[in-house]
Design an enzyme around this catalytic site. Structure first.
Site, PDB file in Angstrom:
ATOM      1  N   CYS A 132      23.154  35.603  43.565  1.00 40.86           N
ATOM      2  CA  CYS A 132      22.333  36.727  43.090  1.00 40.86           C
ATOM      3  C   CYS A 132      22.227  36.737  41.580  1.00 40.86           C
ATOM      4  O   CYS A 132      21.149  36.647  41.027  1.00 40.86           O
ATOM      5  CB  CYS A 132      22.944  38.047  43.527  1.00 40.86           C
ATOM      6  SG  CYS A 132      23.065  38.202  45.283  1.00 40.86           S
ATOM      7  N   GLU A 172      25.178  35.514  39.351  1.00 42.63           N
ATOM      8  CA  GLU A 172      26.434  35.074  38.777  1.00 42.63           C
ATOM      9  C   GLU A 172      26.272  33.799  37.953  1.00 42.63           C
ATOM     10  O   GLU A 172      25.929  32.756  38.492  1.00 42.63           O
ATOM     11  CB  GLU A 172      27.448  34.832  39.895  1.00 42.63           C
ATOM     12  CG  GLU A 172      27.617  35.983  40.866  1.00 42.63           C
ATOM     13  CD  GLU A 172      26.782  35.845  42.143  1.00 42.63           C
ATOM     14  OE1 GLU A 172      25.578  36.177  42.090  1.00 42.63           O
ATOM     15  OE2 GLU A 172      27.319  35.410  43.161  1.00 42.63           O
TER      16      GLU A 172
END
Lengths: 265, 841
Positions: free
Chosen positions: B438, B440
């Protein structure tokens, strides 16, 4: 340096951030309370009275209007400076008619200008020339409403004839002090025929320095507010114009003038 | 000549055909992998685990059925059925057996499963009893940790039941030297090992296992070369025949050798991507900086006149389709949290290189075009933004955003690079980051980041403050004293911090137990040979072979906790309008709002699901008792009235998301209660814990596990999403919300933050709309926000909002500078807006 103008007081009914349809870039609109006209289609009927009013919104009573200083408005305006810088935006005055509070309007624009924030004003120019003249040195962009070329019809739908406004439009254009754009709210039954739009466009085209015109399709999103103010909405049966019709009006403008024509703000 | 080609390249007819073929049927679960890995494991029980993993991987690749789908130019499918999935019993399997009869019928992400497949899976699964990573992880956790999981303080489900994934490997290295080159490198390392070395036993085994894995991949590609040749021989369509012969030639050369052409590079890339997934089942295996490592092959062929931009675009589009061919079946509850069959394969374009120069190129633009052409959820397309990002690239990205696809996500180099530096990356590595899953960030090919290690619910410790450590009749937290006796806000806040600290330590215990379980039972030799310094150190990434090691669990509910603690400070301690005792009862009574049968049923179902996932059984009588308990609570009118007053008072307290300096600074401090303590902990791989602040879509199911909160939020309703303000609480528009969010410390949350904004399409219409949209992103990033993504409200959403206004209380629509809450407008006005949404003005 004197900053007395920061203490000038005025009456507003809203400040709306992230406005992207009135002027260039991302803007903060300060809505000044009070108007000289009573346009039947007005989507902000709570803007018309100068007096502080009560309006029922979703069953709750809301006070419309508050008195503030220029400095107080600027505190909010400053918050979105990064967005103005990136987008070429700034402060826009709207109303009501900002010119009903000429000193306050002037000092708001002046305060923004003084700290490097761009300025614009939505207005139909319905005021004594002196009021406008005082404002022009601080105004980057004048978004001027012209609603109809026929003064009689203008009076029937807005409460006033158009002579003063058209006269002021010529003077503003002639002054060369601000970038002037013409905006036309396209209201079915009032001014939405090709002939009526063409007449406005021709007038605008003749103004020195005017290069663009905006056709703003009628919407009725303010309709529910009339009941909230205990008033009657006088145009309940009008439908927003179809896209095809707006496109047709745009072609009309482009065929008869050298103006750039946009649909929407 | 311009630095890059920005024009739109047209889509070929092949792409819609590939997409249609892929989506013709419901995806299917297949049993081949489960059968093969079990066969291999049974035959290798006397061998070291790393060798067993490699032998099993080879056995799978040598025997799993293969297929070339109609019209493909890039081949390699892990299942015969399009978008099918294999199973991975070495991580967990019981949940699937329990869902055999429902998995095809469920609403979120259904999978077809044939009766024969069920039989084969049952036969294979029988071997794995007690042998999975999740079995071992459970054995390694403390009782307190298991209790905290059972009570939904946090959910480490992702890696508890699945492979880890969440990595970007050295695609560039495979493209350049092929697995033959990597094998040579490993052999050289092996030559340097001396049987007398202290680590010889483990190191030599790992290196040999890595070689076996690479050899297996080479043989797998050759199987494809043979299949393509066979199909070419039988093919009567001369154009397709040529394509198949080209595929055969490509697969005979790569990924064994370095890629000589762009087409070979595409094929080589794909085998890496596909087979990483087949080795370990993890999601968020992220291609990373595709526009960078593919560029040399594109440029060389283009300049040599061997490739047109159109054919390059078609190959990229083909890869985009393939990324949607990979699939994964999750348990029913997780499927709701991750709905949309998403594998979060994050692919990022733009940004700067190791030396700090912008490296946007033709492919950066073509990747955005590919997402527009293919219009499917994968890859999770991202774009790196920094002060020198070309304006053209941002406009191109914004043009994709306004299609409503929800892509790309925008990332700010100016925050992420310093943040990674503070975690010990070198400047060169930090500048070369990409995004996993997502939000990171990590340095590709050097990191085992464990980026999605758990969901931690920041609201639950506050409930433990009110209950003095008790939950659902059990003592699960520490005792922080009777809340009624707390005399100052500092005392109250301190109790919250103590409950946070305690539960964070349990979260760490859970993650570390799972970490050890993966290292012990599922080290991954194939993945590890493409991550530095596994070869030099002679150990897998699971055992600490990577240069950079992190564990990144994400906290959520920041906005709810900021608003809650601020309301308590104001109403209880500053203004003394309500006591903590009163607040406590109001929360327990859900502000007197009660629960109807439906919501009570939903709440209990959620609880049961979660319990089921943790292996707990509940009988029917208990279930009925739970529902009755939830629904009973009829309150005296006076008490109910008082709660209504309380909610009205809470409503008046300023909320996060409105550019209010005092509240925003307060929120910043609240976020530190999660982000700071985590930094004190280490994982078994020798790395540090680092916080993320992003709940993906889990804010809905996890909110359903959370009671009423002091910010006025009712029990079991969703909590705030990511670092975004609570839904409907930000009333001054997107700039005010973005300003508030930017006041959090994004740098310390080095595992990423997620800020979602919703737009009505008129905000993005025309050239001016795009310019203003780009300016909005730039301005948020100027203020050091880290990530931004956008949902553009479409006609369907508005129609749904008309039908279900309760779900859309906060939906703002803007028409020609006029903004309104959609659900408060009358039907005919709503219809106007829907009409304008289609027209785009």
């Amino acid at each position: 340096m004197t900053t007395e103008y920061l203490q000038t007081k005025g009456r507003i009914f809203d400040i709306q951030r992230y406005s992207i349809h009135d002027g260039t870039g991302i803007r903060t609109i300060c809505f000044l309370k009070g108007c000289v006209l009573r346009c039947k289609w007005c989507c902000n009927p709570e803007s018309q009275e100068y007096g502080i009013q009560e309006m029922t919104v979703q069953g709750k009573t809301k006070i419309i209007g508050r008195d503030v200083t220029v400095a107080e408005v600027m505190e909010t305006v400053e918050k979105d400076r990064p967005y103005y810088d990136r987008s070429g935006g700034g402060l826009t005055l709207s109303g009501g008619e900002s010119l009903c509070q000429p000193e306050f309007a002037r000092d708001l624009l002046r305060a923004a200008r003084a700290v490097g924030i761009g300025t614009a004003m939505e207005s139909m120019g319905c005021a004594k020339w002196e009021a406008i003249e005082g404002i022009l040195p601080y105004l980057d962009h004048y978004l001027m409403d012209i609603k109809h070329m026929d003064s009689e019809k203008h009076k029937r739908f807005t409460g006033k004839g158009n002579e003063l406004m058209l006269e002021n439009a010529k003077k503003i254009a002639a002054s060369g002090q601000t970038f002037l754009s013409i905006r036309v709210p396209v209201i079915p039954t009032f001014n939405d025929t090709p002939e009526e739009i063409r007449a406005i466009a021709r007038f605008a085209d003749a103004l020195p320095g005017v290069e663009e015109i905006y056709l703003l399709p009628y919407h009725r999103l303010g309709q529910d507010k009339y009941a909230g103010l205990g008033r009657v909405y006088e145009l309940p049966d009008i439908l927003p114009p179809e896209t095809e019709h707006m496109e047709r009006l745009k072609r009309e403008v482009e065929n008869y003038t050298k103006l750039r024509c946009h649909i929407g703000g | 000549m311009a630095k890059y080609y920005t024009q739109e390249i047209p889509k070929t007819d092949r792409i819609p055909r590939l997409v249609a073929h892929l989506y013709a049927k419901m995806p299917e679960i297949e049993s081949a992998r489960a059968r093969l890995i079990t066969e291999s494991y049974k035959a290798t029980e006397d061998k070291p685990i790393i060798m067993r993993r490699a032998l099993a991987f080879a056995h799978i690749l040598d025997n799993i059925p293969i297929i070339i789908r109609e019209g493909e130019l890039v081949v390699g499918s892990s299942t015969i059925a399009p978008r099918g999935c294999q199973t991975y019993p070495e991580f967990s399997y019981k949940w699937l057996e329990a869902e055999f009869e429902t998995v095809a019928e469920r609403k979120a992400d259904p999978f077809y499963i044939a009766d024969q497949t069920k039989k084969e899976l049952l036969a294979a699964d029988a071997y794995w009893e007690g042998k999975t990573t999740s079995d071992l992880a459970t054995a390694l956790m403390t009782e307190e940790t298991k209790k905290a999981i059972e009570h939904n303080i946090f959910t480490p489900g992702n890696y508890f039941y699945n492979g880890v994934g969440h990595v970007t490997v050295q695609y560039d290295k495979v493209l350049a030297m092929g697995y033959r080159g990597i094998i040579e490198e490993i052999e050289e390392e092996l030559d340097r090992c001396n049987p007398g070395d202290g680590d010889y036993c483990t190191k030599s085994q790992f290196l040999k296992a890595a070689i076996l894995s690479c050899e297996a991949v080479i043989r797998y590609a050759r199987r494809y070369a043979q299949l393509a040749e066979k199909e070419a021989a039988a093919c009567t369509d001369s154009a397709r025949k040529q394509e198949l012969l080209q595929i055969a030639a490509n697969c005979a050369r790569v990924p064994e050798h370095g890629a000589a052409t762009f087409h070979e590079a595409c094929q080589s890339f794909w085998f890496v991507q596909q087979l990483l997934q087949l080795e370990s089942s993890g999601h968020s295996i992220s291609p990373g900086r595709f526009d960078q490592y593919m560029y040399p092959y594109y440029k060389k062929d283009l300049e040599a006149g061997k490739l047109t931009r159109e054919s390059a675009q078609e190959l990229i589009d083909c890869i985009w389709v393939k990324l949607n061919d990979l699939n994964k079946c999750r348990d029913a509850a997780s499927a709701e949290g991750f709905a949309g069959y998403s594998l979060f394969q994050n692919l990022i374009v733009g940004g700067q290189d190791k030396e700090g120069l912008d490296v946007t190129n033709d492919l950066s633009f073509m990747c955005i075009t590919a997402s527009k052409h293919v219009f499917l959820p994968q890859p999770s397309l991202s774009i790196r933004v920094w002060n020198k990002s070309p304006h053209d690239l941002l406009l191109k990205a914004a043009d994709l955003t306004r299609t409503g696809i929800g892509l790309p996500a925008y990332y700010n180099d100016e925050v992420i690079i310093p943040s990674l530096l503070s975690r010990g990356l070198t400047l060169e590595d930090a500048r070369d980051y990409n995004i996993i899953g997502c939000v990171e960030p990590q340095k590709a090919g050097k990191t085992e980041g464990w980026h999605d290690a758990a969901f931690y619910n920041m609201c639950r410790p506050l409930e433990l403050v009110f209950s003095n450590g008790w939950d659902k009749g059990e003592k699960i937290g520490i005792e922080t004293g009777a809340v009624e006796d707390m005399a100052t806000f500092e005392e109250f806040y301190d109790a919250y911090k103590k409950q946070m600290d305690y539960n964070i330590s349990l979260l760490v215990n859970a993650d570390n137990a799972i970490d050890v379980a993966h290292a012990t039972r599922c080290p991954l030799p194939y993945l590890s040979c493409m991550v530095d310094d596994c070869i030099k150190r002679g150990k897998s990434v699971q055992e600490g072979g990577a240069v950079y090691n992190f564990t990144g669990p994400q906290g959520f509910g920041i906005a709810n906790m900021a608003d809650s603690l601020y309301a308590i400070k104001k109403l209880v301690f500053d203004e003394k309008k309500v006591t903590l005792a009163e607040y406590k009862r109001a929360l327990a009574m859900n502000y007197g709002q009660g629960f109807d049968a439906v919501s009570a049923g939903e709440i209990v179902t959620e609880i049961l699901r979660e319990m089921g996932r943790n292996g707990m059984a509940v009988d029917e009588a208990q279930v009925a008792g739970m529902i009755a308990a939830v629904m009973s609570a009829e309150l005296p009118a006076e008490e109910k009235k008082r709660y209504e007053e309380l909610r009205a008072m809470i409503d008046e307290v300023p909320k996060f998301g409105n550019d209010n300096e005092e509240v925003d600074m307060f929120a910043r401090d609240v976020a530190y209660t999660y982000t700071r303590p985590l930094l004190n902990y280490r994982n078994p791989r020798g790395g540090q814990f680092q916080a993320g602040l992003y709940p993906v879509s889990a804010n809905v199911p996890l909110g359903a596990q959370t009671g009423a909160t002091p910010d006025g939020r009712l029990a079991h309703t969703p909590v705030a999403d990511g670092v975004s303000p609570s839904a409907g609480k930000d009333v001054y528009g997107p700039t005010a919300a973005a300003n508030s969010v930017s006041k959090l410390d994004h740098g310390i949350a080095s595992n990423g933050t997620l800020f979602n904004q919703k737009f009505h399409p008129t905000a993005l219409s025309g050239e001016k709309g795009l310019e203003n949209f780009v300016a909005l992103i730039r301005s948020y990033f100027d203020q050091k926000g880290s990530h931004m993504q956008f949902n553009v409200v479409d006609r369907e959403t508005l129609l749904d909002a008309q039908a279900h206004p309760e779900k859309y209380a906060h939906l703002v629509v803007r028409v020609a500078g006029y903004s309104a809450l959609f659900t408060t407008l009358s039907k005919s006005l709503q219809d106007d807006i829907i009409r304008r949404t289609e027209q785009g003005f």
